[in-house]
Design a protein around this motif. Sequence first.
Motif, PDB file in Angstrom:
ATOM      1  N   SER A   1       0.807  -1.218   0.000  1.00  0.00           N
ATOM      2  CA  SER A   1       0.000   0.000   0.000  1.00  0.00           C
ATOM      3  C   SER A   1       0.838   1.264   0.000  1.00  0.00           C
ATOM      4  N   GLY A   2       2.145   1.105  -0.074  1.00  0.00           N
ATOM      5  CA  GLY A   2       3.010   2.273  -0.099  1.00  0.00           C
ATOM      6  C   GLY A   2       3.064   3.015   1.225  1.00  0.00           C
ATOM      7  N   GLY A   3       2.631   2.355   2.303  1.00  0.00           N
ATOM      8  CA  GLY A   3       2.665   2.985   3.616  1.00  0.00           C
ATOM      9  C   GLY A   3       1.588   4.034   3.831  1.00  0.00           C
ATOM     10  N   VAL A   4       0.613   4.103   2.921  1.00  0.00           N
ATOM     11  CA  VAL A   4      -0.443   5.110   3.053  1.00  0.00           C
ATOM     12  C   VAL A   4      -1.812   4.439   3.027  1.00  0.00           C
ATOM     13  N   CYS A   5      -2.815   5.148   3.533  1.00  0.00           N
ATOM     14  CA  CYS A   5      -4.182   4.654   3.539  1.00  0.00           C
ATOM     15  C   CYS A   5      -4.643   4.406   2.108  1.00  0.00           C
ATOM     16  N   ALA A   6      -5.270   3.256   1.898  1.00  0.00           N
ATOM     17  CA  ALA A   6      -5.694   2.876   0.552  1.00  0.00           C
ATOM     18  C   ALA A   6      -6.976   3.566   0.098  1.00  0.00           C
ATOM     19  N   MET A   7      -7.673   4.223   1.018  1.00  0.00           N
ATOM     20  CA  MET A   7      -8.937   4.854   0.645  1.00  0.00           C
ATOM     21  C   MET A   7      -8.695   6.023  -0.314  1.00  0.00           C
ATOM     22  N   PRO A   8      -9.431   6.067  -1.423  1.00  0.00           N
ATOM     23  CA  PRO A   8      -9.258   7.161  -2.372  1.00  0.00           C
ATOM     24  C   PRO A   8      -9.389   8.526  -1.703  1.00  0.00           C
ATOM     25  N   LYS A   9      -8.519   9.445  -2.078  1.00  0.00           N
ATOM     26  CA  LYS A   9      -8.489  10.824  -1.598  1.00  0.00           C
ATOM     27  C   LYS A   9      -8.023  10.970  -0.149  1.00  0.00           C
ATOM     28  N   CYS A  10      -7.629   9.863   0.489  1.00  0.00           N
ATOM     29  CA  CYS A  10      -7.089   9.977   1.850  1.00  0.00           C
ATOM     30  C   CYS A  10      -5.571  10.085   1.786  1.00  0.00           C
ATOM     31  N   ALA A  11      -4.903   8.985   1.393  1.00  0.00           N
ATOM     32  CA  ALA A  11      -3.444   8.958   1.221  1.00  0.00           C
ATOM     33  C   ALA A  11      -2.688   9.417   2.464  1.00  0.00           C
ATOM     34  N   ARG A  12      -3.248   9.150   3.630  1.00  0.00           N
ATOM     35  CA  ARG A  12      -2.573   9.521   4.874  1.00  0.00           C
ATOM     36  C   ARG A  12      -1.393   8.587   5.132  1.00  0.00           C
ATOM     37  N   HIS A  13      -0.229   9.154   5.457  1.00  0.00           N
ATOM     38  CA  HIS A  13       0.926   8.326   5.791  1.00  0.00           C
ATOM     39  C   HIS A  13       0.673   7.622   7.116  1.00  0.00           C
ATOM     40  N   LEU A  14       0.925   6.319   7.146  1.00  0.00           N
ATOM     41  CA  LEU A  14       0.575   5.511   8.302  1.00  0.00           C
ATOM     42  C   LEU A  14       1.781   4.801   8.903  1.00  0.00           C
ATOM     43  N   THR A  15       2.885   5.512   8.950  1.00  0.00           N
ATOM     44  CA  THR A  15       4.083   5.001   9.601  1.00  0.00           C
ATOM     45  C   THR A  15       4.582   6.049  10.595  1.00  0.00           C
ATOM     46  N   TYR A  16       4.849   5.607  11.819  1.00  0.00           N
ATOM     47  CA  TYR A  16       5.405   6.513  12.824  1.00  0.00           C
ATOM     48  C   TYR A  16       6.916   6.365  12.808  1.00  0.00           C
ATOM     49  N   ASN A  17       7.600   7.464  12.525  1.00  0.00           N
ATOM     50  CA  ASN A  17       9.058   7.449  12.484  1.00  0.00           C
ATOM     51  C   ASN A  17       9.615   7.920  13.817  1.00  0.00           C
ATOM     52  N   SER A  18      10.069   6.981  14.610  1.00  0.00           N
ATOM     53  CA  SER A  18      10.579   7.297  15.937  1.00  0.00           C
ATOM     54  C   SER A  18      11.982   7.895  15.868  1.00  0.00           C
ATOM     55  N   PRO A  19      12.296   8.860  16.753  1.00  0.00           N
ATOM     56  CA  PRO A  19      13.650   9.416  16.810  1.00  0.00           C
ATOM     57  C   PRO A  19      14.709   8.362  17.112  1.00  0.00           C
ATOM     58  N   THR A  20      14.291   7.248  17.725  1.00  0.00           N
ATOM     59  CA  THR A  20      15.232   6.174  18.053  1.00  0.00           C
ATOM     60  C   THR A  20      15.538   5.298  16.850  1.00  0.00           C
ATOM     61  N   GLY A  21      14.811   5.515  15.749  1.00  0.00           N
ATOM     62  CA  GLY A  21      15.049   4.714  14.554  1.00  0.00           C
ATOM     63  C   GLY A  21      14.131   3.526  14.412  1.00  0.00           C
ATOM     64  N   ASP A  22      13.246   3.292  15.396  1.00  0.00           N
ATOM     65  CA  ASP A  22      12.304   2.184  15.331  1.00  0.00           C
ATOM     66  C   ASP A  22      11.003   2.669  14.710  1.00  0.00           C
ATOM     67  N   ASP A  23      10.717   2.223  13.494  1.00  0.00           N
ATOM     68  CA  ASP A  23       9.509   2.650  12.800  1.00  0.00           C
ATOM     69  C   ASP A  23       8.359   1.710  13.126  1.00  0.00           C
ATOM     70  N   THR A  24       7.176   2.284  13.270  1.00  0.00           N
ATOM     71  CA  THR A  24       5.996   1.510  13.624  1.00  0.00           C
ATOM     72  C   THR A  24       4.899   1.757  12.605  1.00  0.00           C
ATOM     73  N   TYR A  25       4.319   0.677  12.095  1.00  0.00           N
ATOM     74  CA  TYR A  25       3.198   0.802  11.174  1.00  0.00           C
ATOM     75  C   TYR A  25       1.934   1.050  11.992  1.00  0.00           C
ATOM     76  N   VAL A  26       1.288   2.179  11.762  1.00  0.00           N
ATOM     77  CA  VAL A  26       0.115   2.544  12.543  1.00  0.00           C
ATOM     78  C   VAL A  26      -1.180   2.392  11.747  1.00  0.00           C
ATOM     79  N   GLY A  27      -1.065   1.948  10.496  1.00  0.00           N
ATOM     80  CA  GLY A  27      -2.262   1.667   9.715  1.00  0.00           C
ATOM     81  C   GLY A  27      -2.919   0.393  10.214  1.00  0.00           C
ATOM     82  N   GLU A  28      -4.165   0.204   9.844  1.00  0.00           N
ATOM     83  CA  GLU A  28      -4.921  -0.963  10.287  1.00  0.00           C
ATOM     84  C   GLU A  28      -5.166  -1.920   9.125  1.00  0.00           C
ATOM     85  N   ALA A  29      -5.035  -3.194   9.417  1.00  0.00           N
ATOM     86  CA  ALA A  29      -5.330  -4.231   8.428  1.00  0.00           C
ATOM     87  C   ALA A  29      -6.826  -4.497   8.486  1.00  0.00           C
TER      88      ALA A  29
END
Length: 247
Positions: free
Chosen positions: A15-43
């Motif tokens: 999904s390219g890390g973004v919401c699949a809903m048309p016209k949303c395209a919200r980025h759904l990855t949290y980029n932590s300052p520690t370098g640990d990225d978290t996927y915050v989108g929902e399956a």
Amino acid sequence: MAASYPTKIILAFRSGGVCAMPKCARHLTYNSPTGDDTYVGEAAHIKGEKPKAARYEADMTDVERDHIDNLLYLCTDDNTIIDKVPADWTTVKLLEIKTKHEMQVRQAMELAFADVAFPELQNAVAWVSNQPPATNGSFDLTAPEEKIKKNALSNGARNIIAAGMMSRDTVAAYVEAEAQLDSDFPERLKAGFLEEYFGQRKEGYKGDELFELMCAFAQRGLRKQADRTAGIAVLVYLFEICDVFEK
């Protein structure tokens, strides 16, 4: 049951890390300052997960319900909407949205390979500076076709590899240039991918699942399409010239 975390990672990659809903395209990855990225989108389940859920089909197995083919990568708001108003969001409509969105992501990635250059590669491998060098392994050339067959990769993975080969010379030149400044750079680059590769193999992943998990790893923390594609270009470069996907 629920979709496994690796399945969610693959879904996010497709999904390219973004919401699949048309016209949303919200980025759904949290980029932590520690370098640990978290996927915050929902399956989000297209056909409902439980008997009273929207679009539930009783004849499906739990495995089928949690399979990536029945999942849509959505933000929390859109996931709530499709379940609260199922009359507006039928199974057919959601499957169409999934197919179109994932196809657009794949096409955008493949087209971007032609524009991969040093700045994008630098962004894609910024994490390498903190990676210790590999202590073993080789950079002996192995034909990509041999690895594709050995790892039982599908045409989808084959197409990504073929597209990524367009950037092979650029990635090779970049690695060579970095090695002039830091002789350990190639080994550190390889070490990071090998650590992830063997870790996923230990968990039992193989074939397309393993390949897509490695693609997601190559793109972690990256938002711009050019940078994300550069990450895949590096993976494809290593796929060809070292023992990533070799063992």
